[in-house]
Motif scaffolding. Sequence first.
Motif, mmCIF file in Angstrom:
data_model
loop_
_atom_site.group_PDB
_atom_site.id
_atom_site.type_symbol
_atom_site.label_atom_id
_atom_site.label_comp_id
_atom_site.label_asym_id
_atom_site.label_seq_id
_atom_site.Cartn_x
_atom_site.Cartn_y
_atom_site.Cartn_z
ATOM 1 N N THR A 31 36.514 40.191 34.074
ATOM 2 C CA THR A 31 35.517 41.509 33.444
ATOM 3 C C THR A 31 34.391 41.702 34.427
ATOM 4 N N THR A 32 33.633 40.605 34.884
ATOM 5 C CA THR A 32 32.454 40.567 35.302
ATOM 6 C C THR A 32 32.470 41.230 36.894
ATOM 7 N N ASN A 35 33.596 44.959 37.026
ATOM 8 C CA ASN A 35 32.451 45.697 36.673
ATOM 9 C C ASN A 35 31.459 45.762 37.961
ATOM 10 N N GLN A 38 33.449 48.137 40.181
ATOM 11 C CA GLN A 38 32.968 49.500 39.891
ATOM 12 C C GLN A 38 31.540 50.047 40.365
ATOM 13 N N GLU A 100 29.788 52.021 33.150
ATOM 14 C CA GLU A 100 29.894 50.743 33.573
ATOM 15 C C GLU A 100 28.215 50.282 33.908
ATOM 16 N N SER A 118 24.333 46.644 36.062
ATOM 17 C CA SER A 118 24.883 46.464 34.627
ATOM 18 C C SER A 118 24.394 45.208 33.840
ATOM 19 N N ASN A 121 26.901 42.750 31.877
ATOM 20 C CA ASN A 121 27.508 41.865 32.857
ATOM 21 C C ASN A 121 26.687 41.008 33.738
#
Length: 164
Positions: A31-32, A35, A38, A100, A118, A121
């Motif tokens: 997930t990190t 992100n 993104q 994001e 972010s 994250n």
Amino acid sequence: MGQSQLLLAVLGIVIVGIATVVGINAYAENTTKSNYDQLLQSVMDITVRAQAWKQSPELLGGQAPAERVDPDSFVGFTLPAAGYTSDDVTDDGLCYVAMEGAYHVTPSADGLVVRGVSVLNQNEVIVDVEGVLDATVSVDELSTRGGIDTKGDAREVTLPSECE
């Protein structure tokens, strides 16, 4: 017979528990990383749009001719000028908040700095733009993944004050 079955049951529970913990950690790490990717993609999109804005005639919403003479100057650039018309752009047009992360641009006569953050994250991407050629775009070495900079040191990522 009962002891071996109990031992197998305990062993099975331990293996399932370890697999669950490993799976949760892999998911969090993915997930990190996702992100971060993104953020990098969105920052590069802003960069490309800024370069296109600089090359467009003023009549079509591009940079004023007096400023366009200097290839490094991004004076006058705002996110709405690059096509960001969302309600998520701040009044000054220099900060954009998306799902994001938040993106802040700093235009100047020396170039453009685009920062994507972010806080959730602990990711940050900083890109410097010093003209309209690919060679003038560089990802700053302070870019982080999960709060760890490129030198391996931990640091806290914070939202730009302009975007709060």
